[in-house]
Design an enzyme around this catalytic site. Structure first.
Site, PDB file in Angstrom:
ATOM      1  N   SER A 182       0.849  -1.189   0.000  1.00  8.32           N
ATOM      2  CA  SER A 182       0.000   0.000   0.000  1.00  8.32           C
ATOM      3  C   SER A 182       0.889   1.244   0.000  1.00  8.32           C
ATOM      4  O   SER A 182       1.716   1.393  -0.895  1.00  8.32           O
ATOM      5  CB  SER A 182      -0.949  -0.041   1.203  1.00  8.32           C
ATOM      6  OG  SER A 182      -1.985   0.885   1.074  1.00  8.32           O
ATOM      7  N   ASP A 435      -9.087  -6.157  -4.965  1.00 10.91           N
ATOM      8  CA  ASP A 435      -8.694  -4.850  -4.431  1.00 10.91           C
ATOM      9  C   ASP A 435      -9.350  -3.738  -5.246  1.00 10.91           C
ATOM     10  O   ASP A 435      -9.060  -3.552  -6.420  1.00 10.91           O
ATOM     11  CB  ASP A 435      -7.166  -4.722  -4.475  1.00 10.91           C
ATOM     12  CG  ASP A 435      -6.636  -3.533  -3.687  1.00 10.91           C
ATOM     13  OD1 ASP A 435      -7.412  -2.605  -3.403  1.00 10.91           O
ATOM     14  OD2 ASP A 435      -5.432  -3.537  -3.364  1.00 10.91           O
ATOM     15  N   HIS A 464      -8.428  -4.913  -0.482  1.00 13.73           N
ATOM     16  CA  HIS A 464      -7.084  -4.368  -0.304  1.00 13.73           C
ATOM     17  C   HIS A 464      -6.360  -4.968   0.901  1.00 13.73           C
ATOM     18  O   HIS A 464      -5.158  -5.241   0.841  1.00 13.73           O
ATOM     19  CB  HIS A 464      -7.190  -2.850  -0.164  1.00 13.73           C
ATOM     20  CG  HIS A 464      -5.880  -2.152  -0.018  1.00 13.73           C
ATOM     21  ND1 HIS A 464      -4.904  -2.176  -1.000  1.00 13.73           N
ATOM     22  CD2 HIS A 464      -5.361  -1.402   0.996  1.00 13.73           C
ATOM     23  CE1 HIS A 464      -3.854  -1.466  -0.602  1.00 13.73           C
ATOM     24  NE2 HIS A 464      -4.105  -1.001   0.602  1.00 13.73           N
TER      25      HIS A 464
END
Length: 518
Positions: A182, A435, A464
């Protein structure tokens, strides 16, 4: 769990002062046993200079004699330098983050409340916390140095980025691999631009080459939630009375992006919490009037409500007096309302029954035709309540703005694909099919245009957050990659590391429970 935190005998004397406390920052002690280096002065990408700039970090394992067995791990948006707290199952001998073979370093990003320079730390030039006056920091401020610049006097100056300064101070000569997911994946990609002679390999999970319009928009919506809380006060709030409601709403919004629709549906559906634990909505007593019951349903979940107010007998705009204080009200006790009928101007004709709120016929709540409080709502509120106790609203604003700056092509090349083509290292890209925040298509783009990249897919409905949940798959993919590209490290017998690796422990920030225990 506590892993050995030391470097080899060849490590130089540390240049920067170390501190173990940060009394101005109430979030500092959430992370245990971290180190904080104080950088005397540091120039941001914007040209702003931070003085006495703290950088929090943790290390695990042992730096070898050649100082080149270093694994840098980069945390996500609300993470800290404590890798064990949010990726614990991956750390330890024989695992992806092998402490018997690698010297692992994780630095806290600027803007985070967990020790590095942020709105929660002191501005040494004023002696006060930065608060909303903390300057914008970029992903590149955390990671890498800029181009060598010719100055007016003809000398050359290189701007080093702050995590690189920590590596130098620890005696690191070469980084074997950088890993991040991320926001951490953004940092990992930026580390790659040091070149393959300094950074040997890269692993980026659930990230992007540049922050998308979709992600920018979600960040904006979350910031607006904070701004809309009256207690935000332009960021000049006190820690004793922060904008919890706004920050909690921002967290709820973020949680929806971290999962998928299908994961919420399979987990919650239209389930409702146990009625025996919630007999009356937002109150500790039943409503005494039909309008009060309607009020309770309408305001259920509103944490700052002031309490039910009987309609006024005048046409004035002045607020009428409340009849009772809700159990969740943040106001002081309020005097009971007048016993004046609800609408005295509309007198009941003779022969009409007495209203149900009369003394002779006390009001009985009617059976509701449908549920008004669902388990999905309960989950969001619970997680928001946990989050506001461990994070700061100004820091949330600062670090989401940091995300918005991410674009590997900015100032480097005219196109994104040209910038990705500059990455020379063997690179592993891991994406999640479901995601919706950093889409799998974005992972495919990274793998297609980074010359020596390989792509792995996680088939999970969890969205995610799967990069922090699917430990077995992530561990396998990283181990396979490291055995392929770093046999000189992975092929050797590891050193003995005293630790309690694999021990399950409570998360100090709540990050693990937020993600896995839902």
């Amino acid at each position: 769990m506590h892993l050995v935190d030391r470097v080899g005998a060849n490590a130089p004397h540390k240049k920067y002062e170390r501190v173990t406390t940060q009394p101005e920052n109430p979030f500092f002690n959430i992370v245990h046993n971290q180190s904080v280096a104080i950088i005397p002065s540091f120039t941001l990408e914007s040209g702003v200079i931070l003085y006495d700039c703290p950088v929090a970090y943790k290390t695990f394992g042992v730096l070898n004699e050649s100082a080149d067995n270093v694994m840098v791990i980069c945390h996500a948006l609300t993470g800290s330098a404590d890798v064990e707290d949010w990726w614990g199952p991956l750390i330890g001998p024989g695992r992806a983050f092998d402490t018997s073979r690698y010297f692992i370093v994780c630095c806290n990003s600027m803007g985070s409340p967990y020790g590095s320079a942020s709105p929660c730390t002191l501005d040494s030039t004023t002696g006060r916390r930065y608060g909303p006056e903390f300057p914008l920091t970029t992903v590149r401020d955390d990671v890498r140095y800029g181009s060598t610049i010719t100055m007016k006097l003809g000398c050359l100056l290189t701007y080093y980025r702050i995590h690189k300064l920590i590596m130098d101070d620890l005696g690191v000569r070469q980084i074997a691999v950088v890993i991040g997911g991320s926001m951490g994946g953004m940092l990992a990609l930026e580390w790659a631009y040091f070149g393959k002679d300094y950074v040997k390999a890269v692993v980026a999970l659930a990230t992007s080459a540049r922050h998308s319009a979709w992600c920018i928009s979600w960040g904006e919506a979350q910031r607006q939630s904070i701004y809309s809380d009256p207690k935000y006060d332009d960021g000049y709030y006190s820690f004793s009375d922060p904008p919890y409601t706004g920050l909690g709403a921002a967290r709820m919004s973020a949680l929806l992006t971290y999962r998928s629709r299908n994961s919420f549906e399979s987990r919650f559906g239209r389930n409702i919490p146990d009625p025996s634990r919630h007999p009356y909505i937002n109150t500790s007593q039943p409503p005494s009037h039909p309008a009060e019951e309607h009020y309770d349903i309408h305001n259920e979940g509103f944490r700052n409500r002031k309490g039910f107010r009987r309609s006024s007998t005048t046409t004035s705009d002045a607020p009428p007096s409340p009849t009772r204080t809700s159990s969740t009200s943040s106001t002081d006790a309020i005097t009971p309302a007048s016993t004046t009928p609800l609408h005295p101007s509309r007198a009941q004709p003779s022969g009409i029954a007495t209203p149900p709120n009369s003394v002779s016929d006390p009001f009985r709540p009617v059976k509701r035709p449908c549920p008004t409080y669902f388990s999905a709502q309960s989950y969001l509120r619970y997680q928001a309540d946990k989050f506001v106790k461990r994070f700061d609203a100004n820091c949330y604003i600062a670090i989401t703005r940091k995300l918005d700056t991410h674009d590997v092509s900015r100032g480097r090349t005219s196109t994104l694909h040209e910038a990705l083509a500059m990455i020379e290292q063997p690179t592993l890209i891991i994406g999640i099919e479901s995601d919706g925040l950093f889409t799998f298509a974005e992972q495919m783009e990274l793998a297609e245009y980074i010359p020596d990249a390989r792509l792995k897919r996680i088939d999970s409905p969890e969205g995610h957050d799967a990069f922090l949940i699917m430990f077995a798959e992530v561990n396998r993919y990283i181990c396979e990659f490291l055995r392929e590209v770093q046999p000189e490290i992975m092929g050797k017998e590891g050193v003995h590391v005293e630790s309690k690796v694999g021990e399950i422990r409570a998360s100090t920030t709540g990050e693990v429970e937020d993600i896995t225990h839902w």
